[in-house]
Scaffold this motif. Structure first.
Motif, PDB file in Angstrom:
ATOM      1  N   THR A  64       0.774  -1.168   0.119  1.00 53.42           N
ATOM      2  CA  THR A  64       0.120   0.010  -0.151  1.00 53.42           C
ATOM      3  C   THR A  64       0.866   1.117  -0.015  1.00 53.42           C
ATOM      4  O   THR A  64       1.948   1.185   0.210  1.00 53.42           O
ATOM      5  CB  THR A  64      -0.942   0.269   1.374  1.00 53.42           C
ATOM      6  N   VAL A  65       0.267   2.072  -0.287  1.00 56.08           N
ATOM      7  CA  VAL A  65       1.002   3.575  -0.223  1.00 56.08           C
ATOM      8  C   VAL A  65       1.251   4.025   1.211  1.00 56.08           C
ATOM      9  O   VAL A  65       2.506   4.373   1.388  1.00 56.08           O
ATOM     10  CB  VAL A  65       0.080   4.777  -0.902  1.00 56.08           C
ATOM     11  N   ASP A  66       0.557   3.579   2.146  1.00 58.80           N
ATOM     12  CA  ASP A  66       1.064   3.750   3.545  1.00 58.80           C
ATOM     13  C   ASP A  66       2.476   2.847   3.794  1.00 58.80           C
ATOM     14  O   ASP A  66       3.198   3.401   4.674  1.00 58.80           O
ATOM     15  CB  ASP A  66       0.059   3.478   4.578  1.00 58.80           C
ATOM     16  N   ASP A  67       2.559   1.534   3.336  1.00 59.55           N
ATOM     17  CA  ASP A  67       3.615   0.899   3.436  1.00 59.55           C
ATOM     18  C   ASP A  67       4.623   1.386   2.712  1.00 59.55           C
ATOM     19  O   ASP A  67       5.817   1.481   3.483  1.00 59.55           O
ATOM     20  CB  ASP A  67       3.329  -0.376   2.724  1.00 59.55           C
ATOM     21  N   ALA A  68       4.392   2.262   1.628  1.00 56.74           N
ATOM     22  CA  ALA A  68       5.777   2.874   0.925  1.00 56.74           C
ATOM     23  C   ALA A  68       6.352   3.756   1.712  1.00 56.74           C
ATOM     24  O   ALA A  68       7.640   4.003   2.090  1.00 56.74           O
ATOM     25  CB  ALA A  68       5.212   3.245  -0.349  1.00 56.74           C
ATOM     26  N   LEU A  69       5.100   4.755   2.349  1.00 52.44           N
ATOM     27  CA  LEU A  69       5.770   5.868   3.211  1.00 52.44           C
ATOM     28  C   LEU A  69       6.301   5.429   4.449  1.00 52.44           C
ATOM     29  O   LEU A  69       7.455   6.049   4.812  1.00 52.44           O
ATOM     30  CB  LEU A  69       4.608   6.390   3.491  1.00 52.44           C
ATOM     31  N   ARG A  70       6.013   4.293   5.240  1.00 50.55           N
ATOM     32  CA  ARG A  70       6.743   3.616   6.266  1.00 50.55           C
ATOM     33  C   ARG A  70       8.103   3.173   5.887  1.00 50.55           C
ATOM     34  O   ARG A  70       8.992   3.529   6.812  1.00 50.55           O
ATOM     35  CB  ARG A  70       5.830   2.702   7.105  1.00 50.55           C
ATOM     36  N   MET A  71       8.139   2.568   4.744  1.00 55.23           N
ATOM     37  CA  MET A  71       9.381   1.674   4.479  1.00 55.23           C
ATOM     38  C   MET A  71      10.406   2.609   3.804  1.00 55.23           C
ATOM     39  O   MET A  71      11.713   2.301   3.853  1.00 55.23           O
ATOM     40  CB  MET A  71       9.120   0.277   3.814  1.00 55.23           C
ATOM     41  N   LEU A  72      10.036   3.618   3.077  1.00 54.35           N
ATOM     42  CA  LEU A  72      11.021   4.364   2.166  1.00 54.35           C
ATOM     43  C   LEU A  72      11.271   5.571   2.641  1.00 54.35           C
ATOM     44  O   LEU A  72      12.265   6.239   2.375  1.00 54.35           O
ATOM     45  CB  LEU A  72      10.594   4.307   0.529  1.00 54.35           C
TER      46      LEU A  72
END
Length: 283
Positions: free
Chosen positions: A68-76
């Motif tokens: 998800t976009v949320d995952d991308a923000l958290r991980m990157l």
């Protein structure tokens, strides 16, 4: 020709996707949240899909699938996600520019950005900011070709747009160069001065007062990117290496020069490996 004439009318400016414009505005907002950014990106399904494809590329070496976009923000991280969206938006905004090899130009820009990011990290500076500047530094060239095609076509016959001497030639013939145009576009798009002010110094960072390390990193990145897209020989790379800029930054030539094999432990990974998966941004 005057610099302002290239950017002073709305119909002369490239159309930046709405989501990208909103993300650019977030550069100047100290209180915008990751949730707000996620909602902005998620509102564009095609952009969200592209972001997730990029986030799961080999470039980031993520430990699990980014779903998800949320995952991308958290991980990157927020800044890197914004960089990916920004790069994708710039490619879209200039996709119809005539008179240039766009695929080569954007590959050169991506290689510049990734090299500058790697170098800045090694030097203890903000690698994500270096990436932003690397992707943005040449867009003035696109604007010149879009608005002043006849004038720059004459320059193109003298020197390739990616040549290290191109800015000097443009300054001589036009009174300004492509990086000045890049800086003007950044101002119009409301980039913070900390970024837009650096863009104009990238072609000749040692001439700027004070010297800006970010301009230096991107200058080195552009040299390495140029060598890659032109498939330069080891001899040509050594001859064109910006040693004075590297010295000012405290960088050992072993990071990139084949002639410095005794410093192989400091070498940057091959660019195709360093940028693995990010070429999806250029589609």
């Amino acid at each position: 020709m005057e610099l302002k004439s290239l950017v002073d009318q709305p119909n002369k400016l490239p159309t930046v996707p709405k989501v990208v414009q909103q993300l650019i505005e977030s550069f100047n907002s100290e209180d915008i949240s990751a949730t707000e950014i996620a909602h902005l990106i998620a509102s564009d399904p095609a952009l969200s899909a592209k972001l997730l494809r990029l986030a799961n590329s080999a470039y980031f070496h993520v430990s699990r699938t980014v779903g998800t976009v949320d995952d991308a923000l958290r991980m990157l991280g927020f800044v890197m996600v914004r960089n990916l969206v920004l790069g994708n938006g710039m490619v879209a905004a200039f996709k119809n520019t005539k008179g240039m090899e766009l695929q080569q130009f954007w590959r050169y820009s991506l290689y510049t950005a990734c090299t500058a990011r790697w170098l800045a990290h090694q030097g203890g500076d903000n690698g994500d900011a270096a990436f932003t500047l690397g992707m943005m530094h040449g867009i003035g060239q696109l604007q010149l070709h879009a608005v002043a095609a006849a004038e720059v076509a004459l320059l193109d016959k003298q020197l390739n747009v990616l040549d290290a001497g191109r800015a000097e030639l443009e300054n001589e013939k036009l009174g300004f160069h492509f990086a000045d145009v890049s800086a003007e576009l950044a101002k119009i798009w409301n980039f913070p001065e900390a970024l837009s002010g650096v863009l104009k110094d990238i072609p000749a960072p040692l001439a700027a007062t004070p010297f800006d390390r970010m301009a230096g990193w991107v200058h080195l990145g552009a040299w390495r990117a140029r060598a890659e897209v032109w498939d330069q020989s080891d001899e040509d790379q050594t001859a064109s290496y910006p040693a004075a800029v590297a010295k000012r930054l405290g960088v050992d030539a072993g990071w990139a020069l084949a002639s410095a094999k005794d410093h192989a432990d400091k070498a940057m990974p091959p660019l195709k490996e360093l940028t693995a998966g990010l070429d999806a941004m250029l589609e």
